[in-house]
Write an enzyme that holds these catalytic residues in place. Sequence first.
Site, PDB file in Angstrom:
ATOM      1  N   HIS A  96       0.853  -1.196   0.000  1.00 48.97           N
ATOM      2  CA  HIS A  96       0.000   0.000   0.000  1.00 48.97           C
ATOM      3  C   HIS A  96       0.885   1.241   0.000  1.00 48.97           C
ATOM      4  O   HIS A  96       2.101   1.160   0.071  1.00 48.97           O
ATOM      5  CB  HIS A  96      -0.946   0.005   1.217  1.00 48.97           C
ATOM      6  CG  HIS A  96      -0.261  -0.265   2.524  1.00 48.97           C
ATOM      7  ND1 HIS A  96       0.443   0.695   3.213  1.00 48.97           N
ATOM      8  CD2 HIS A  96      -0.166  -1.393   3.267  1.00 48.97           C
ATOM      9  CE1 HIS A  96       0.938   0.174   4.321  1.00 48.97           C
ATOM     10  NE2 HIS A  96       0.584  -1.094   4.377  1.00 48.97           N
ATOM     11  N   HIS A 150      12.190  -5.843   1.659  1.00 51.88           N
ATOM     12  CA  HIS A 150      11.279  -4.823   2.174  1.00 51.88           C
ATOM     13  C   HIS A 150      11.799  -4.162   3.450  1.00 51.88           C
ATOM     14  O   HIS A 150      11.803  -2.931   3.572  1.00 51.88           O
ATOM     15  CB  HIS A 150       9.905  -5.454   2.421  1.00 51.88           C
ATOM     16  CG  HIS A 150       8.839  -4.470   2.775  1.00 51.88           C
ATOM     17  ND1 HIS A 150       8.333  -3.558   1.883  1.00 51.88           N
ATOM     18  CD2 HIS A 150       8.173  -4.249   3.948  1.00 51.88           C
ATOM     19  CE1 HIS A 150       7.406  -2.821   2.459  1.00 51.88           C
ATOM     20  NE2 HIS A 150       7.284  -3.219   3.727  1.00 51.88           N
ATOM     21  N   HIS A 179      13.041  -0.336   4.459  1.00 47.19           N
ATOM     22  CA  HIS A 179      12.609   0.435   5.623  1.00 47.19           C
ATOM     23  C   HIS A 179      13.829   0.906   6.435  1.00 47.19           C
ATOM     24  O   HIS A 179      13.904   2.068   6.848  1.00 47.19           O
ATOM     25  CB  HIS A 179      11.725  -0.426   6.519  1.00 47.19           C
ATOM     26  CG  HIS A 179      10.259  -0.310   6.243  1.00 47.19           C
ATOM     27  ND1 HIS A 179       9.590   0.894   6.175  1.00 47.19           N
ATOM     28  CD2 HIS A 179       9.306  -1.284   6.050  1.00 47.19           C
ATOM     29  CE1 HIS A 179       8.299   0.677   5.947  1.00 47.19           C
ATOM     30  NE2 HIS A 179       8.101  -0.637   5.857  1.00 47.19           N
ATOM     31  N   GLU A 181      -3.365  -3.991  13.170  1.00 44.71           N
ATOM     32  CA  GLU A 181      -4.294  -3.847  12.046  1.00 44.71           C
ATOM     33  C   GLU A 181      -5.596  -4.608  12.312  1.00 44.71           C
ATOM     34  O   GLU A 181      -6.694  -4.116  12.020  1.00 44.71           O
ATOM     35  CB  GLU A 181      -3.665  -4.363  10.755  1.00 44.71           C
ATOM     36  CG  GLU A 181      -2.612  -3.462  10.150  1.00 44.71           C
ATOM     37  CD  GLU A 181      -2.137  -3.988   8.801  1.00 44.71           C
ATOM     38  OE1 GLU A 181      -2.858  -4.805   8.189  1.00 44.71           O
ATOM     39  OE2 GLU A 181      -1.053  -3.578   8.370  1.00 44.71           O
ATOM     40  N   GLY A 226       5.509   0.837   9.693  1.00 47.53           N
ATOM     41  CA  GLY A 226       4.253   1.446  10.107  1.00 47.53           C
ATOM     42  C   GLY A 226       4.097   1.589  11.602  1.00 47.53           C
ATOM     43  O   GLY A 226       3.492   2.558  12.089  1.00 47.53           O
ATOM     44  N   ALA A 251       1.156  16.665   8.098  1.00 42.71           N
ATOM     45  CA  ALA A 251       1.232  18.034   7.582  1.00 42.71           C
ATOM     46  C   ALA A 251       2.191  18.806   8.478  1.00 42.71           C
ATOM     47  O   ALA A 251       2.004  18.867   9.693  1.00 42.71           O
ATOM     48  CB  ALA A 251      -0.142  18.687   7.610  1.00 42.71           C
ATOM     49  N   ARG A 310     -10.688  12.403  18.250  1.00 45.90           N
ATOM     50  CA  ARG A 310      -9.326  12.570  17.736  1.00 45.90           C
ATOM     51  C   ARG A 310      -8.769  13.945  18.063  1.00 45.90           C
ATOM     52  O   ARG A 310      -9.454  14.965  17.923  1.00 45.90           O
ATOM     53  CB  ARG A 310      -9.318  12.329  16.229  1.00 45.90           C
ATOM     54  CG  ARG A 310      -9.573  10.887  15.870  1.00 45.90           C
ATOM     55  CD  ARG A 310      -9.778  10.694  14.391  1.00 45.90           C
ATOM     56  NE  ARG A 310      -8.653  11.206  13.610  1.00 45.90           N
ATOM     57  CZ  ARG A 310      -8.655  11.269  12.290  1.00 45.90           C
ATOM     58  NH1 ARG A 310      -9.733  10.881  11.615  1.00 45.90           N
ATOM     59  NH2 ARG A 310      -7.607  11.719  11.650  1.00 45.90           N
ATOM     60  N   THR A 328      -3.120  21.003  11.538  1.00 44.07           N
ATOM     61  CA  THR A 328      -3.593  19.692  11.115  1.00 44.07           C
ATOM     62  C   THR A 328      -3.557  19.651   9.591  1.00 44.07           C
ATOM     63  O   THR A 328      -3.347  20.674   8.939  1.00 44.07           O
ATOM     64  CB  THR A 328      -5.011  19.405  11.664  1.00 44.07           C
ATOM     65  OG1 THR A 328      -5.362  18.043  11.396  1.00 44.07           O
ATOM     66  CG2 THR A 328      -6.043  20.326  11.059  1.00 44.07           C
TER      67      THR A 328
END
Length: 546
Positions: free
Chosen positions: A11, A123, A127, A182, A286, A394, A423, A504
């Site tokens: 992803h 992989h 990372h 997950e 992740g 951001a 949140r 944000t």
Amino acid sequence: MRVLGINAIFHDPAAALVVDGEIVAAAEEERFSRRKHGKRPVPFSSWELPEQAARWCLERAGLQPSDVDAVAYSYDPDLVEPGQPGLDERWEDMRTTYARRAPYFLANALPGLDPGVFRFVPHHVAHAGSTGLAAPFDGDCAVLVSDGRGECASHLAGSYRDSRLETFAAQRLPHSLGLMYEELTEHLGFMRSSDEYKVMALASYAKPKHLDLMRENIFATEDGGFVVNPIDWATLAKRRGKDDEMTREHAELAASVQVRLEEVLLDLVRWLHDRSGQRRLTMAGGVALNCVANTRIFAEGPFDEVWVQPAAGDAGTALGAALHLAAQAGQPAAAMPGADLGRDWTDEEIRGFLDRAKIRYTEPGDVAAEVAAALANNEIVAWFQGRSEYGPRALGHRSLLAHPGVADNLQRLNEVKGREQFRPIAPMVLTDRAHEIFERGPIPSPYMLFVHDVRPEWKDRIPAVVHVDGTARAQTVDSAREPLVARMLTEFERRTGLPVVVNTSLNTAGRPMVDDPRDALECFGSAPVDLLAIGPFVVRRAGVAA
């Protein structure tokens, strides 16, 4: 040496370009396609490549596909062992086949590219490269990678010396901290491989009621790995549908798993410290986006310094794979200059977008002062400046800004963005002022990857950015590197006495972060935002209506 890095297998497809060890560009495909995360993390999407991001990276450097010396693809199909527990026996062959054909898919998308320059990079090595080779450290470092899965593993612990990676431990599937988190995310009614940060936020609303059970089933081992036994989440909290009510039992389950994740990561970090003999730790994968766990590693772990790759998820493996090949060729990477590695536009190009949109705009003498005045008046500002960010945060280039002293601005911004009300929103502050307001987490913290305790005397002064547990995910701003943002913060403090502004991401729920001026205008036109600061120009809500 010109190396194009590609992430595509799971992803967050992304591309990055490294030239002679220097990071030139990096971008995620979602910013071009406007599809959140670029694609869904399913085996039959593995063929989808970051074609637009790769094309832009080359254009940024003035290169043609035929100029590329190597393509670094962040997955090695030769390492997949069919039949290994943890692999999807129904679909794994399809994923592996698509990976093997990726050189030809990419050559078709980028005419002139030689498929023969394609190289597969494991992989988790990719990372590791994204953090251990890009960190702002002089010298060597330890590296910890933890995610859902790679080819056959879910973790890597190692050390960089002279830009060469030595791996000490790699936990094989099916044991995976990332996949465990997950699965919990999905059980709680959120989207897996996407909304794990919501579980982290939810965890602050309850006590870890099931912590003993988690400790029995999730634990580190003496060889630097760990065990994750299957847990029947439904016996602890009812499976929640997307629109179902969130209950205390859901929060208690989230808290139990979050705390146990932190504890196991601390065990892994202590083992790695003893094994590596290093003073500095770098992290990616992740799981390294879990800023609450990162802060415990910093505050309670044995390392003197901790640095996390801002694109710690799979998008960052495009950069890490490219850096890995460059280092193998004797071109050690220069430190990552910042997360602003994406697209930008000249003032005249932005003016062209505004003119074509036929909306009113002004060009004030000082856009930072104009924005500070609007924020002091409790207006919400869309801030579009410079190159876009690489990674999920951001950081003052594609942001929504607001007044932190107005408590209702938390609910207001969550409504603007269409987010869940539990949140939190984050503060930005000048680095030299951060110690006055925040403690426990590392300072500087330019990538919003740690949480900080808000000092008691400041909690009532900046209530909009204080989470229910008394923390804030602060971003510190270096005035030398970010002079425009710094000037805005200074002007805001001059008007309000507060050196903090709410920051944000500039997007709404389910949409990628704004990237180009058209995205900014579309977001501004569809969301109840008062002012858009885009380059040196200002658009007000009345101008859109006109």
